[in-house]
Design a protein around this motif. Structure first.
Motif, PDB file in Angstrom:
ATOM      1  N   ALA A 237      23.129   7.863   7.955  1.00 37.85           N
ATOM      2  CA  ALA A 237      21.869   8.243   7.321  1.00 37.85           C
ATOM      3  C   ALA A 237      20.813   7.197   7.650  1.00 37.85           C
ATOM      4  O   ALA A 237      21.082   5.990   7.594  1.00 37.85           O
ATOM      5  N   ALA A 238      19.643   7.648   8.034  1.00 36.36           N
ATOM      6  CA  ALA A 238      18.486   6.769   8.195  1.00 36.36           C
ATOM      7  C   ALA A 238      17.572   7.017   7.005  1.00 36.36           C
ATOM      8  O   ALA A 238      17.233   8.167   6.705  1.00 36.36           O
ATOM      9  N   LEU A 239      17.182   5.959   6.322  1.00 29.50           N
ATOM     10  CA  LEU A 239      16.356   6.128   5.124  1.00 29.50           C
ATOM     11  C   LEU A 239      15.421   4.945   4.963  1.00 29.50           C
ATOM     12  O   LEU A 239      15.630   3.870   5.528  1.00 29.50           O
ATOM     13  N   ARG A 240      14.383   5.176   4.165  1.00 28.34           N
ATOM     14  CA  ARG A 240      13.425   4.119   3.866  1.00 28.34           C
ATOM     15  C   ARG A 240      13.614   3.702   2.413  1.00 28.34           C
ATOM     16  O   ARG A 240      13.527   4.530   1.498  1.00 28.34           O
ATOM     17  N   THR A 241      13.909   2.435   2.191  1.00 32.53           N
ATOM     18  CA  THR A 241      14.146   1.930   0.848  1.00 32.53           C
ATOM     19  C   THR A 241      14.044   0.413   0.873  1.00 32.53           C
ATOM     20  O   THR A 241      13.794  -0.189   1.921  1.00 32.53           O
ATOM     21  N   GLU A 242      14.243  -0.211  -0.280  1.00 32.10           N
ATOM     22  CA  GLU A 242      14.284  -1.667  -0.376  1.00 32.10           C
ATOM     23  C   GLU A 242      15.682  -2.097  -0.791  1.00 32.10           C
ATOM     24  O   GLU A 242      16.224  -1.584  -1.761  1.00 32.10           O
ATOM     25  N   LEU A 243      16.256  -3.030  -0.032  1.00 32.60           N
ATOM     26  CA  LEU A 243      17.554  -3.596  -0.370  1.00 32.60           C
ATOM     27  C   LEU A 243      17.374  -5.076  -0.719  1.00 32.60           C
ATOM     28  O   LEU A 243      16.369  -5.690  -0.333  1.00 32.60           O
ATOM     29  N   PRO A 244      18.325  -5.647  -1.432  1.00 33.78           N
ATOM     30  CA  PRO A 244      18.172  -7.045  -1.863  1.00 33.78           C
ATOM     31  C   PRO A 244      18.107  -8.058  -0.726  1.00 33.78           C
ATOM     32  O   PRO A 244      17.729  -9.201  -0.956  1.00 33.78           O
ATOM     33  N   TRP A 245      18.487  -7.641   0.517  1.00 35.13           N
ATOM     34  CA  TRP A 245      18.529  -8.582   1.632  1.00 35.13           C
ATOM     35  C   TRP A 245      17.667  -8.053   2.774  1.00 35.13           C
ATOM     36  O   TRP A 245      18.192  -7.559   3.774  1.00 35.13           O
ATOM     37  N   PRO A 246      16.341  -8.118   2.632  1.00 36.73           N
ATOM     38  CA  PRO A 246      15.474  -7.548   3.668  1.00 36.73           C
ATOM     39  C   PRO A 246      15.687  -8.214   5.026  1.00 36.73           C
ATOM     40  O   PRO A 246      15.827  -9.431   5.129  1.00 36.73           O
ATOM     41  N   GLY A 247      15.764  -7.381   6.056  1.00 41.73           N
ATOM     42  CA  GLY A 247      15.891  -7.888   7.415  1.00 41.73           C
ATOM     43  C   GLY A 247      17.273  -8.326   7.816  1.00 41.73           C
ATOM     44  O   GLY A 247      17.461  -8.834   8.915  1.00 41.73           O
ATOM     45  N   GLU A 248      18.273  -8.150   6.960  1.00 36.93           N
ATOM     46  CA  GLU A 248      19.624  -8.580   7.298  1.00 36.93           C
ATOM     47  C   GLU A 248      20.567  -7.387   7.379  1.00 36.93           C
ATOM     48  O   GLU A 248      20.574  -6.535   6.497  1.00 36.93           O
ATOM     49  N   ALA A 249      21.331  -7.349   8.452  1.00 36.19           N
ATOM     50  CA  ALA A 249      22.354  -6.320   8.569  1.00 36.19           C
ATOM     51  C   ALA A 249      23.507  -6.647   7.621  1.00 36.19           C
ATOM     52  O   ALA A 249      23.794  -7.809   7.352  1.00 36.19           O
ATOM     53  N   LEU A 250      24.137  -5.599   7.102  1.00 34.40           N
ATOM     54  CA  LEU A 250      25.185  -5.774   6.101  1.00 34.40           C
ATOM     55  C   LEU A 250      26.484  -5.115   6.559  1.00 34.40           C
ATOM     56  O   LEU A 250      26.468  -4.032   7.126  1.00 34.40           O
ATOM     57  N   LEU A 251      27.586  -5.781   6.298  1.00 35.87           N
ATOM     58  CA  LEU A 251      28.905  -5.203   6.507  1.00 35.87           C
ATOM     59  C   LEU A 251      29.672  -5.338   5.204  1.00 35.87           C
ATOM     60  O   LEU A 251      29.962  -6.454   4.763  1.00 35.87           O
TER      61      LEU A 251
END
Length: 587
Positions: A237-251
């Motif tokens: 899914a591609a979506l626009r939102t705010e996550l707690p770690w802007p600019g960082e990829a998450l695994l």
């Protein structure tokens, strides 16, 4: 304006363009381009790489010349392949709206070893520490990886940048609506026929199939493509939102929520431009449909899990299902026909990236085709493309096949290996970051172009055949540049390690010490070379001389100036003397 052949008979069907500032090389017709089948990132990159070395090409694009914009279809470029794209396009990727992303590895760390039962439930857990926020809870631990960050972009943005660079390139013709349907090889070249609104014959010096997994070139050459189907499946899914770690990829290796059932496993998130993200959820084996309701449920629970329990506002932009196959073509060369990219290999499980390898195919093949185009066919050099690149991709596939049972098998071995969770997480993270056997750029250790060992061989931290470190060097004009900036021009690079030169102007040391002798040795090499000076190189002593291939792989390192050894190494990396040179030497 370039005029290309659009008529039969085949014998008169030539590329009627001769570069004004270059003369035809020995044994080839300068009017014959390299035919590239496929206008994806690999085909376009190969065309640009050839043009940088004054080799014309025609790119056969079966589409209309435009790419569908799909935010759920993205690519990840490692540091070396991102640098390659920057060299080919001529501008920093950051200026094209691309996103460099840090990487945050997320996993459950527990005082007691965690056990995954066969039914997907979990054993007893004792709180884990959230190192990002300093609290103790049952939440995941977040760890920042101190490695060069990958570049994550939408694929249409990458192909758009490559197409923009081609628009102003005088040596490249893109023929749209041109679908290949036949290939005929000849002694002097190769002829291809395309069908479409303007079906025609094309004559070229070589032909490279960059036409994807269902490659017509591969099928026309009757090359087998064995491997495994549906090694992994991911909902996207591609979506626009705010996550707690802007600019960082998450695994997130093992999310603690798992409300979607036992199949809710590994989750990755990568940032795109404009505050948008791509999220991937590993799906269980099988062909179960990913319904809209299931996908929306996973989006909500994942965002809530990362945001403290409540789902933040989001805008859904695109969705899809990504299926990973592992396949490897038996042959990558048949006479004057070559395969590259997805036409030659498919991989992508455990964070490995197929496009990375496809771009490395193009980088490896371009300088070899260019040398053969300008100076006549050199079979050893051309054969080395398959030997080197196929071995690297095969090793990557073997590493993934060995790791998959450990990382994806629910119980079994993982349940009985104390501390194995951390090791498995590290292995998976390495694949995403481009480290280790799953992700690091391959080395051509057993290349037929490797020179023999000589007494002057010097130790450095880069193994022969491996990519060189991108150190700062002084160019022949006295400017300071990165070593990678001098790659891809078809010339060999000779790098002298000379501590102290970085603080002095070049005119003060260019005629001192060993420099005149080294400059003379570089001039005498059997192929054009550029002399660079580095103040230091990892593991290298003062006065170490490095010989580097046009694609940035180390040929050899020597202690001091040994003209004969340097010449022998350069001749070896070019595939030995050409037939013409060998005949002349025995006459």
């Amino acid at each position: 304006m370039h005029t290309f052949c659009d008529r039969a008979p085949r014998s008169n069907c030539l590329f009627p363009y001769v570069p004004q500032d270059t003369a035809p090389g020995r044994g080839q017709r300068a009017v014959d381009p390299v035919i590239i089948v496929g206008a994806g990132p690999v085909g376009l990159a190969l065309a640009l790489a050839l043009a940088r070395q004054e080799v014309p090409s025609v790119v056969l694009d079966e589409g209309p010349g435009k790419d569908e914009q799909r935010l759920a279809r993205t690519v990840v470029l490692r540091e070396d392949t991102a640098a390659l794209v920057e060299r080919l396009t001529g501008f920093p990727l950051s200026e094209a709206g691309f996103r460099w992303a840090g990487w945050r590895s997320m996993r459950r760390k527990q005082v007691m070893r965690e056990i995954d039962f066969a039914d997907g439930s979990q054993g007893a857990t004792h709180g884990a520490r959230d190192s990002a926020h300093g609290s103790h809870s049952g939440a995941p631990e977040y760890e920042r990886a101190d490695v060069p960050a990958p570049l994550h972009i939408a694929q249409h943005a990458l192909t758009g940048a490559l197409r923009d660079a081609i628009v102003h390139e005088r040596l490249i013709k893109v023929a749209v609506d041109s679908r290949l349907d036949s290939i005929e090889q000849e002694t002097s070249g190769v002829t291809a026929h395309t069908r479409g609104p303007k079906g025609t014959w094309w004559h070229g010096s070589y032909l490279v199939g960059c036409d994807g997994p269902r490659s017509t070139v591969r099928k026309l050459q009757d090359i087998r493509f064995p491997g495994r189907t549906a090694v992994e499946r991911h909902a996207v899914a591609a979506l626009r939102t705010e996550l707690p770690w802007p600019g960082e990829a998450l695994l997130h290796r093992m999310p603690p929520w798992r409300t979607s059932g036992p199949s809710a496993g590994e989750v990755t998130a990568r940032p795109l431009a404009d505050d948008s993200w791509r999220l991937d959820w590993l799906l269980p084996p099988g062909k179960d449909l990913v319904t809209p309701d299931l996908l929306l449920s996973r989006i909500r629970e994942t965002l809530a899990g990362w945001s403290g329990g409540s789902t933040p506002p989001y805008e859904l932009l695109d969705t899809g299902v990504h299926t990973v196959h592992h396949r490897l073509a038996r042959r990558w060369r048949v006479g004057r026909v070559f395969l590259a990219g997805d036409a030659a290999h498919l991989l992508g499980a455990l964070g490995s990236q197929g496009l990375d390898e496809g771009l490395r195919d193009a980088d490896n093949l371009a300088w070899k085709l260019a040398l053969s185009w300008h100076h006549g066919p050199h079979e050893t050099l051309l054969d080395s493309y398959q030997v080197e690149r196929r071995a690297v991709v095969a090793a990557r596939l073997r590493a993934a096949d060995q790791a998959l049972p450990l990382l994806r098998g629910g119980g079994g071995l993982r349940s009985y290996m104390p501390g194995s969770s951390r090791g498995h997480d590290a292995l998976l993270t390495d694949g995403h970051l481009g480290r280790g056997p799953l992700g690091a750029p391959g080395a051509y250790a057993d290349s037929p172009l490797s020179p023999p060992y000589v007494e002057s061989t010097a130790p450095v931290d880069t193994a022969p055949g491996a990519p060189v470190t991108d150190v700062r060097v002084t160019a022949e004009d006295g400017s300071f540049v990165r070593l990678r900036e001098r790659l891809g021009r078809g010339v060999l690079l000779v790098v002298l390690v000379a501590p102290g030169t970085g603080v002095w102007e070049r005119k003060h040391w260019v005629t001192a010490g060993i420099m005149p002798r080294l400059a003379a040795a570089v001039t005498a090499l059997p192929h054009p070379a550029e002399l660079l000076v580095a103040e230091s190189y990892p593991g290298a002593a003062a006065h170490t001389v490095l010989l580097v291939r046009p694609d940035g792989h180390l040929v050899s390192a020597h202690s001091g100036v040994r003209p004969a050894d340097l010449y022998e190494a350069a001749e070896a990396t070019l595939g030995g003397p050409t037939k013409t040179e060998a005949t002349a030497g025995t006459g």
